[in-house]
Design an enzyme around this catalytic site. Structure first.
Site, mmCIF file in Angstrom:
data_model
loop_
_atom_site.group_PDB
_atom_site.id
_atom_site.type_symbol
_atom_site.label_atom_id
_atom_site.label_comp_id
_atom_site.label_asym_id
_atom_site.label_seq_id
_atom_site.Cartn_x
_atom_site.Cartn_y
_atom_site.Cartn_z
ATOM 1 N N LYS A 174 0.853 -1.201 0.000
ATOM 2 C CA LYS A 174 0.000 0.000 0.000
ATOM 3 C C LYS A 174 0.883 1.243 0.000
ATOM 4 C CE LYS A 174 -1.792 3.022 2.627
ATOM 5 N NZ LYS A 174 -1.901 4.147 1.692
ATOM 6 N N GLU A 249 9.633 1.909 10.899
ATOM 7 C CA GLU A 249 10.666 2.925 10.639
ATOM 8 C C GLU A 249 9.944 4.264 10.690
ATOM 9 O OE1 GLU A 249 13.847 2.204 10.226
ATOM 10 O OE2 GLU A 249 13.638 0.033 10.054
ATOM 11 N N CYS A 283 13.307 11.649 6.518
ATOM 12 C CA CYS A 283 13.282 11.250 7.922
ATOM 13 C C CYS A 283 14.617 11.561 8.586
ATOM 14 C CB CYS A 283 12.943 9.778 8.059
ATOM 15 S SG CYS A 283 13.968 8.732 7.028
ATOM 16 N N GLU A 382 9.045 16.658 15.328
ATOM 17 C CA GLU A 382 9.385 16.513 13.909
ATOM 18 C C GLU A 382 8.478 17.429 13.088
ATOM 19 O OE1 GLU A 382 8.268 12.967 11.618
ATOM 20 O OE2 GLU A 382 10.310 12.902 10.857
HETATM 21 P P1 NAD Z 1 2.087 8.551 7.565
HETATM 22 O O1 NAD Z 1 2.323 7.892 8.854
HETATM 23 O O2 NAD Z 1 1.014 9.569 7.479
HETATM 24 O O3 NAD Z 1 1.754 7.482 6.430
HETATM 25 C C1 NAD Z 1 2.635 6.415 6.093
HETATM 26 C C2 NAD Z 1 1.832 5.317 5.423
HETATM 27 O O4 NAD Z 1 0.981 4.712 6.401
HETATM 28 C C3 NAD Z 1 0.903 5.797 4.307
HETATM 29 O O5 NAD Z 1 0.872 4.841 3.260
HETATM 30 C C4 NAD Z 1 -0.441 5.865 5.010
HETATM 31 O O6 NAD Z 1 -1.536 5.769 4.134
HETATM 32 C C5 NAD Z 1 -0.361 4.665 5.944
HETATM 33 N N1 NAD Z 1 -1.230 4.715 7.119
HETATM 34 C C6 NAD Z 1 -1.667 5.817 7.774
HETATM 35 N N2 NAD Z 1 -2.459 5.448 8.805
HETATM 36 C C7 NAD Z 1 -2.508 4.104 8.822
HETATM 37 C C8 NAD Z 1 -3.170 3.144 9.642
HETATM 38 N N3 NAD Z 1 -3.942 3.506 10.658
HETATM 39 N N4 NAD Z 1 -2.992 1.834 9.371
HETATM 40 C C9 NAD Z 1 -2.199 1.445 8.348
HETATM 41 N N5 NAD Z 1 -1.580 2.320 7.519
HETATM 42 C C10 NAD Z 1 -1.723 3.626 7.750
HETATM 43 O O7 NAD Z 1 3.498 9.181 7.118
HETATM 44 P P2 NAD Z 1 3.821 10.059 5.839
HETATM 45 O O8 NAD Z 1 3.296 11.444 6.027
HETATM 46 O O9 NAD Z 1 3.458 9.315 4.605
HETATM 47 O O10 NAD Z 1 5.432 10.088 5.911
HETATM 48 C C11 NAD Z 1 6.134 10.960 6.717
HETATM 49 C C12 NAD Z 1 6.655 10.269 7.957
HETATM 50 O O11 NAD Z 1 7.402 9.120 7.586
HETATM 51 C C13 NAD Z 1 7.619 11.135 8.750
HETATM 52 O O12 NAD Z 1 7.341 11.023 10.122
HETATM 53 C C14 NAD Z 1 8.972 10.548 8.416
HETATM 54 O O13 NAD Z 1 9.963 10.777 9.396
HETATM 55 C C15 NAD Z 1 8.645 9.107 8.298
HETATM 56 N N6 NAD Z 1 9.664 8.400 7.536
HETATM 57 C C16 NAD Z 1 10.487 7.553 8.208
HETATM 58 C C17 NAD Z 1 11.502 6.895 7.527
HETATM 59 C C18 NAD Z 1 12.420 5.937 8.235
HETATM 60 O O14 NAD Z 1 13.011 5.094 7.568
HETATM 61 N N7 NAD Z 1 12.580 6.029 9.536
HETATM 62 C C19 NAD Z 1 11.668 7.097 6.155
HETATM 63 C C20 NAD Z 1 10.804 7.988 5.520
HETATM 64 C C21 NAD Z 1 9.803 8.622 6.207
#
Ligand code: NAD
Length: 491
Positions: A174, A249, A283, A382
């Site tokens: 997804k 992550e 991130c 963040e």
């Molecule tokens: P997000 O948490 O909003 O979404 C991430 C994914 O999770 C999306 O595909 C979203 O649709 C899905 N999702 C959201 N709610 C969910 C639920 N209840 N159940 C299952 N899936 C769900 O994050 P974002 O805005 O897409 O990305 C930004 C965040 O990602 C930042 O906090 C960033 O630091 C983090 N990030 C971390 C890493 C790492 O490797 N540590 C790498 C890149 C981004």
């Protein structure tokens, strides 16, 4: 560009007629790029079923053969690097150099992990009994759910998909709803490489619906999630009800320290790339700059001057240094945090506002620098945007104390010419990744990637650790004594 896409299930692109759709847009222009269906639980279950049906055959496909398909996908991506790099920039907004970098990281990882098909190493060891042989083998887990964010729209999916596939799992993927077109193009590369039907499936739609079904469905055996802490905690809790393994992550609040003896010009180059590259939407982005007192004024003067010179504009223009934020929501968050910073008394040194006469429709903002006090929200939370908090400290101990006093622990950096201090910092930073005389960003695919504290739950992606989240270890004993031997039992 105006393409209509569907879900990818069992080797076919499908678009159920009655599904509502959503659009993916170019954040520089707000032009529509493509249309995707909003998946529901039923669509997700169909994809899970396809993955489950494909599992046994894929598991039994020799791992080197699985690796060859992954390598082929990498070669196809290489041929399409310009097109894909352009798409990453157009859909996510990072500048073209970084868009191509995203694709290169995907290629690098797929090439690296394809070779794992000829390793997937276990252990052999001794036995406490005569004529008995013992070893471990790695086995796939089953159906794996891969849930990804939008900021590395090809690289993060490839890290998960590549490692899961070579290990023999089948996948329900997804992607983030902001970058589904990059995900669809990635799927096409695997399809062209000859991946069998049902091995990789993709459903687009809300995390709360599609993502949730993946996490809760009994037929998904493990979850690989990258995203924010809130969603991560939710996923972890829900998966715990099913005792499902989860790798998380999550976010970061990454510090760069500049000591008095540092090469200041080099440190400035590092901070510009670390804080404002990808518009601060990594991130590992540097969001805190911690500077020792004697060089503070020099650092600020040079930093502000260089920041003002950054050119902001259409990310596919190679002359541009910063593209737009990736969405309206990202823009809102940026503006909110600028207000929060001002309200809590931080001094806005530069930026904090929209930019872009010539691209009025895009989410263009200025790189932003605050002089802040440790403890303010802008120094702890963040923001995921180009907002840098700079703090002055008297010595190394204060710098490290501040660097570590946040909930996250992903990446960290120190600029110093003192080798002793550099090694001390390697010991002292509470992060999964530390750079010396380099910015907080810049992962390489053959090294483990991940963080401590609220950045995750202990796992590491990429590198030699990549396959750990996607394999089970089976311990095997082979007794060739031709009699019943009893471990631990005295004769
Ligand atoms: P997000 O948490 O909003 O979404 C991430 C994914 O999770 C999306 O595909 C979203 O649709 C899905 N999702 C959201 N709610 C969910 C639920 N209840 N159940 C299952 N899936 C769900 O994050 P974002 O805005 O897409 O990305 C930004 C965040 O990602 C930042 O906090 C960033 O630091 C983090 N990030 C971390 C890493 C790492 O490797 N540590 C790498 C890149 C981004």
């Amino acid at each position: 560009m105006d393409e209509k896409y569907g879900f990818y299930i069992n080797g076919e692109w499908t678009r159920p007629a009655d599904r509502e759709t959503f659009e993916t847009k170019n954040p520089a222009t707000r032009e529509k790029l493509a249309e995707f269906p909003l998946g529901n639980e039923e669509d997700t279950r169909e994809a899970i079923e396809a993955a489950e049906d494909a599992f046994q055959d894929w598991k039994k496909t020799p791992a080197p053969e699985r690796g060859n398909i992954i390598l082929k996908a990498a070669q196809i991506m290489k041929e399409k690097k310009d097109e894909l790099g352009n798409l990453v920039s157009s859909e996510m907004g990072k500048i073209i150099e970084e868009g191509r970098g995203d694709v290169q990281e995907s290629i690098d990882f797929l090439e690296y992990i394809a070779g794992e098909g000829r390793r997937l190493l276990g252990e052999t060891t001794t036995s406490e009994l005569k004529n008995k042989f013992s070893m471990t083998v790695r086995q796939p887990i089953g159906v794996v759910g891969c849930i990804t964010p939008w900021n590395f729209p090809t690289a993060i999916p490839c890290w998960k998909i590549g490692a899961a596939l070579v290990s023999g799992n089948t996948i329900v993927f997804k992607p983030a709803s902001m970058t589904p077109l990059c995900a669809a193009k990635l799927i096409e590369c695997f399809e062209e490489a000859g991946l069998p039907e049902g091995v990789l499936n993709m459903v687009t739609g809300p995390g709360s619906v599609v993502g949730n079904e993946i996490v809760e469905n009994d037929h998904v055996d493990s979850i690989s999630f990258t995203g924010g802490v809130d969603a991560g905690v939710h996923v972890y809790r829900n998966a715990a009800n099913k005792l499902k393994p989860v790798e998380l992550e999550l976010g970061g609040k990454n510090p760069q320290i500049i000591m008095n003896d540092a090469n200041i010009n080099l440190a400035i180059e590092g901070i510009l790339f670390g804080a404002f590259g990808s518009q601060g939407q990594r991130c590992t982005a540097t969001s805190r700059l911690i500077v020792q007192d004697s060089v503070y004024d020099e650092v600020m003067e040079k930093l502000v001057k260089r920041t003002k010179d950054l050119s902001i504009g259409d990310p596919v223009d190679p002359k541009v240094d910063m593209g737009p934020l990736s969405s309206e929501q990202q823009l809102k968050t940026y503006l909110e945090y600028v207000e929060i910073g001002k309200e809590e008394g931080a001094e806005l040194i530069y930026g904090g506002e929209l930019d872009g006469e010539q691209y009025r429709d895009g989410y263009f903002v200025k790189p932003t620098i605050f002089e802040a006090e440790h403890g303010m929200r802008i120094t702890k939370e963040e923001i995921f945007a180009p907002v840098l908090s700079v703090m002055k400290v008297k010595d190394y101990d204060e710098a490290i104390r501040i660097a570590n006093d946040v909930e996250y622990g992903l990446s960290s950096s120190i600029y110093t010419r003192d080798v002793n201090k550099a090694f001390e910092a390697i010991d002292d930073f509470e992060t999964g990744i530390t750079y010396v005389n380099a910015p907080t960003i810049g992962a390489e695919v053959h090294l483990p990637f991940g963080g401590v504290k609220n950045t995750g739950n202990g796992g590491r992606e990429a590198g030699t650790t990549a396959i750990e989240e996607f394999t089970e270890i089976k311990t095997v004993f082979i007794d060739y004594s031709d009699k019943l031997q009893k471990a631990q039992i005295e004769e």
